[in-house]
Design a protein around this motif. Sequence first.
Motif, short mmCIF file in Angstrom:
data_model
loop_
_atom_site.label_atom_id
_atom_site.label_comp_id
_atom_site.label_asym_id
_atom_site.label_seq_id
_atom_site.Cartn_x
_atom_site.Cartn_y
_atom_site.Cartn_z
N HIS A 1 0.83 -1.21 0.00
CA HIS A 1 0.00 0.00 0.00
C HIS A 1 0.86 1.25 0.00
O HIS A 1 1.68 1.45 0.89
CB HIS A 1 -0.90 0.02 1.23
N LEU B 1 -4.63 -0.18 6.61
CA LEU B 1 -5.29 -0.42 5.33
C LEU B 1 -4.82 -1.70 4.66
O LEU B 1 -5.46 -2.18 3.71
CB LEU B 1 -5.05 0.76 4.39
N ALA B 2 -3.72 -2.27 5.11
CA ALA B 2 -3.21 -3.53 4.55
C ALA B 2 -2.56 -4.33 5.68
O ALA B 2 -1.36 -4.59 5.67
CB ALA B 2 -2.22 -3.26 3.43
N THR C 1 -8.82 -1.45 0.71
CA THR C 1 -7.96 -2.48 1.28
C THR C 1 -7.93 -3.68 0.33
O THR C 1 -8.69 -3.75 -0.64
CB THR C 1 -8.49 -2.95 2.65
N TYR D 1 -10.53 -11.47 7.13
CA TYR D 1 -9.22 -11.61 6.51
C TYR D 1 -8.69 -13.05 6.55
O TYR D 1 -8.03 -13.48 5.60
CB TYR D 1 -8.18 -10.71 7.19
#
Length: 389
Positions: free
Chosen positions: A91, A116-117, A226, A264
Amino acid sequence: MTGTILVLNVGSSSIKFAAYPVHALQPALQGALTGMGTGKPELEIDTDHGGLFDPAPAPPDLPEEELLAFLLGLLAERLSGIVAVGHRIVHGGRSHTAPVLLTDAIIADLQALVPLAPLHEPHNLHGVAAARRIWPEAAQVGCFDTAFHRTQPEVAQRFAIPGDLHDAGIQRYGFHGLSYQFIAGSLPDHIGSLAAGRVIVAHLGNGASLCAMKEGKSVATTMGMTALDGLVMGTRSGAIDPGAVLHLLDAHAMSSAEVSDLLYTRSGLRGVSGLSGDLRVLEASTDPNAELAQALFAYRAQQEIGALAASLGGLDALVFTAGIGQFSATMRARICEGMGWIGLDLDPGANSRNAIHLQRDDSPVRILALPTDEEIVIFRATRGFISEG
């Protein structure tokens, strides 16, 4: 200038690496440390291009940062003249639209993007820190997966939220850009001038996304702010109704950390099948839930191909790449099935052979399966900084 450029792609469960002489076209060696976090890591090094040493076995039961230190220490002992290290950074946010020299200020900026990652950015930055310690005089260059998508029109990058939140950075970024950049550069060798037309690239692996291109540039993609958005993935849910997330927080009293872990690491192919996030395991299984997971993976890919084709105004070529895209004939067939309306006409024989060109002779749309090479993209970008110096 002479010397060696080392490329590092540090992830949560693996570290890919390649070492290139500055003026070479092929790596002197390349390999991967896999199985991190399992207690049984495996180190593989390909010496077909001139690597001259046998690696020491990877020590078991070490945490990630110690395994990283072990690997880089091994490479430091056996490789001389490291003049630069190129890093994959997932990112880059809005600011980083091209490779950059990684200064303290830029690294601090990238640390702010970790939320965000979360599966990728911390590990990428661990690799940067370790390489700076071992090779303090070498140039450290960051190459961003998000940068390729900054050519998209504004409407493709916006969420329908108030402008002040957009200005604060809440927008669609897109990922797998290094892979898409490689495909964009190599595609003319396979389909000539058609590569500048309406192309969708399907990067299908444990992480999966699609990218619509015109003139070799990104115009739309399936991942968003994301790397969680879009297609079904190995352990990631892909697109999910925001209301479902609110429901998990409220009605199920889950914390944001618990929802993050669910979406995730416990969803996607793994969550639907209840067996594995590895498509190869599911393709070999007779469990009905394994079949359901595969069907959902293909269904979502078909939906998104249709949506991206709409953004392109049609389709000239579909390119499959990455582990699933390049090697799973079964999944390619599932995705192309019923897509004749958009011009996809897969040749079953070519598909089963994992050929490069997969369409029937009279298919109006080209279908290809191509390897990707993120490391060579990073190497070329890093060499540019050395040449400038």
